[in-house]
Structures are given as structure tokens and as C-alpha cells.
Design a protein around this motif. Sequence first.
Motif, PDB file in Angstrom:
ATOM      1  N   SER A 106       0.774  -1.337  -0.098  1.00 36.86           N
ATOM      2  CA  SER A 106      -0.088   0.021  -0.108  1.00 36.86           C
ATOM      3  C   SER A 106       0.680   1.190  -0.085  1.00 36.86           C
ATOM      4  O   SER A 106       1.898   1.347   0.466  1.00 36.86           O
ATOM      5  CB  SER A 106      -0.888  -0.082   1.285  1.00 36.86           C
ATOM      6  OG  SER A 106      -1.883  -1.086   1.177  1.00 36.86           O
ATOM      7  N   ILE A 107       0.290   2.182  -0.443  1.00 33.08           N
ATOM      8  CA  ILE A 107       0.952   3.508  -0.584  1.00 33.08           C
ATOM      9  C   ILE A 107       0.639   4.186   0.856  1.00 33.08           C
ATOM     10  O   ILE A 107      -0.284   4.332   1.358  1.00 33.08           O
ATOM     11  CB  ILE A 107       0.477   4.608  -1.660  1.00 33.08           C
ATOM     12  CG1 ILE A 107       0.732   4.080  -2.874  1.00 33.08           C
ATOM     13  CG2 ILE A 107       1.064   5.972  -1.414  1.00 33.08           C
ATOM     14  CD1 ILE A 107       0.031   4.856  -4.115  1.00 33.08           C
ATOM     15  N   PRO A 108       1.854   4.641   1.526  1.00 36.69           N
ATOM     16  CA  PRO A 108       1.490   4.940   2.839  1.00 36.69           C
ATOM     17  C   PRO A 108       0.786   6.197   2.967  1.00 36.69           C
ATOM     18  O   PRO A 108       0.815   7.107   2.356  1.00 36.69           O
ATOM     19  CB  PRO A 108       2.966   5.257   3.427  1.00 36.69           C
ATOM     20  CG  PRO A 108       3.887   4.585   2.497  1.00 36.69           C
ATOM     21  CD  PRO A 108       3.145   4.648   1.283  1.00 36.69           C
ATOM     22  N   SER A 109      -0.244   6.108   3.991  1.00 43.87           N
ATOM     23  CA  SER A 109      -1.319   7.247   4.059  1.00 43.87           C
ATOM     24  C   SER A 109      -0.675   8.444   4.726  1.00 43.87           C
ATOM     25  O   SER A 109      -1.212   9.597   4.549  1.00 43.87           O
ATOM     26  CB  SER A 109      -2.525   6.813   4.968  1.00 43.87           C
ATOM     27  OG  SER A 109      -2.088   6.512   6.031  1.00 43.87           O
ATOM     28  N   SER A 110       0.599   8.317   5.428  1.00 44.38           N
ATOM     29  CA  SER A 110       1.297   9.313   6.180  1.00 44.38           C
ATOM     30  C   SER A 110       1.810  10.272   4.894  1.00 44.38           C
ATOM     31  O   SER A 110       2.214  11.525   5.400  1.00 44.38           O
ATOM     32  CB  SER A 110       2.311   8.815   6.964  1.00 44.38           C
ATOM     33  OG  SER A 110       3.509   8.152   6.138  1.00 44.38           O
ATOM     34  N   MET A 111       1.766   9.923   3.676  1.00 47.63           N
ATOM     35  CA  MET A 111       2.507  10.854   2.631  1.00 47.63           C
ATOM     36  C   MET A 111       1.454  11.977   2.500  1.00 47.63           C
ATOM     37  O   MET A 111       2.233  12.917   1.915  1.00 47.63           O
ATOM     38  CB  MET A 111       2.717   9.897   1.271  1.00 47.63           C
ATOM     39  CG  MET A 111       3.903   8.845   1.503  1.00 47.63           C
ATOM     40  SD  MET A 111       4.007   8.014   0.040  1.00 47.63           S
ATOM     41  CE  MET A 111       4.375   9.616  -1.210  1.00 47.63           C
TER      42      MET A 111
END
Length: 236
Positions: A104-109
Motif C-alpha cells: 500500500s501507498i503510505p497514508s502518511s504521505m
Amino acid sequence: MAQDHNMSISSLYDNQSSPRYEERLIVITKGLILEYTRTLSLVVSIDLSDNNLSGEFPEGITKLFGLVFLNLSMNHITGRIPESISKLRQLSSLDLSSNKLFGSIPSSMSSLSSLGYLNLSNNNFSDKIPFIGQMSTFTKSAFAGNPNLCGAPLVIKCQDEGIDKSVEDKIDSGFVDQWFYLSIGLGFAVGILVPYFVLAMRRSWCDAYFDFVDKIVKWLLFRKRVTYAINHAERK
């Protein structure tokens, strides 16, 4: 596209004809031309694109808090993007395209408010794109070439979005049906009980009501007998 760094140092002279130097750095990256003078010492750039690198994404990079440009594209880097990438508050350009990254693409980005350029295309990312915050400023080209990605800005919808929609529709439909039947029941009860209580409280109204009902019944019976007698006479 690799980043081209051009350093030009110009010689200046003061009133005493002694030379002094002023540094000037022009960074050309992703079509942007950025010039740094006073903040030159703060510029940190890593461009290792197209170097046949392999192995997992180096999490240690996320400790370079002053990093502004990071280009690791066109390599064979695997693994996941760590959530700690959000620590790179100064990051302005991130290119991880054409690798073998997955997960998954980190939501923190979404908290990388300085990020102006992003390219995660041609990898193996999956799941829903965290299309919020700063991530919502990028177009579908930043995520192209990841067949298992879904959600905005891509046209591919996530499966859980469809399930949630159908479940929501069923809940709304059931809620409407419950209120419909409840309103019918309440209306029937009110129609029966209200006249009963009113008549029970007023004796005179009760007598008048039932007298009226008796007259209506008698009138209907009389009309029925008359109609029957007329029809019987016509048959004779």
C-alpha cells in the motif's frame, strides 16, 4: 529525467578591490528551474536513477530530514515505502517510478505539504490510494502502471467502495420500510383509539354517535329492500 545541477560561481569585488565569491546553484528537475543562493547549504538532493540498483527500499533515507529531491527511478528496488517517509518534511520531489515496489501507498504521505512532484508509476503497488491532503493534488499519471491500485484519481474503483455502497442502500431501504410500516400502524391505532377515548369521555357524544350509526345502517337496509322489491317487480 535526471536532475541537472549547474553551479556557477561569480566573482564580486568590494570597495577595496578584494575579491569575494557568491555561490549560486540552479537545480533543473522535472521541468522546474529552481535557483538557490542564500539557502544553498540547505539543499539536499539524491539522484540514483537508472543505476540498476536492487534490494529493498532503504528506510535510512527517511532520516535525512533535510532531503529536498529524491530520485530512485528506473532501478530494481523492492519492498514497501515506509510510513516514516512522512518525516521528510522538506521533500519537494519524489520519483520512485519503474521499480518493483509493492504494498500500500503510505497514508502518511498525505502530510508531505512541500511535495510538489510525485511519480510512483510502473510499480506493483496495491490497495486504495490515500487521496487526501497533499496526495489529492496529483493526477492519475503519478500512479499509472500499477494494476492493483484503485480509487481516485484512477478510474478503477475499489471493491470495498462498491460493497459499502450496496450495504448503505440496503440499510437506507430497510430504514424507509420500517418507518413506512410503523406510520401505518400508528395511523390505524390513532384512528381507532382517539374516537373511542373521546366517546368514552363524553356520554352524550357517545349516544349521539351510535344513534347516527344506527340511522345509517337502517337507511342502507331500507335502500337495499327497496332495490330488491323494484328488481323483483320488473322480473314479473
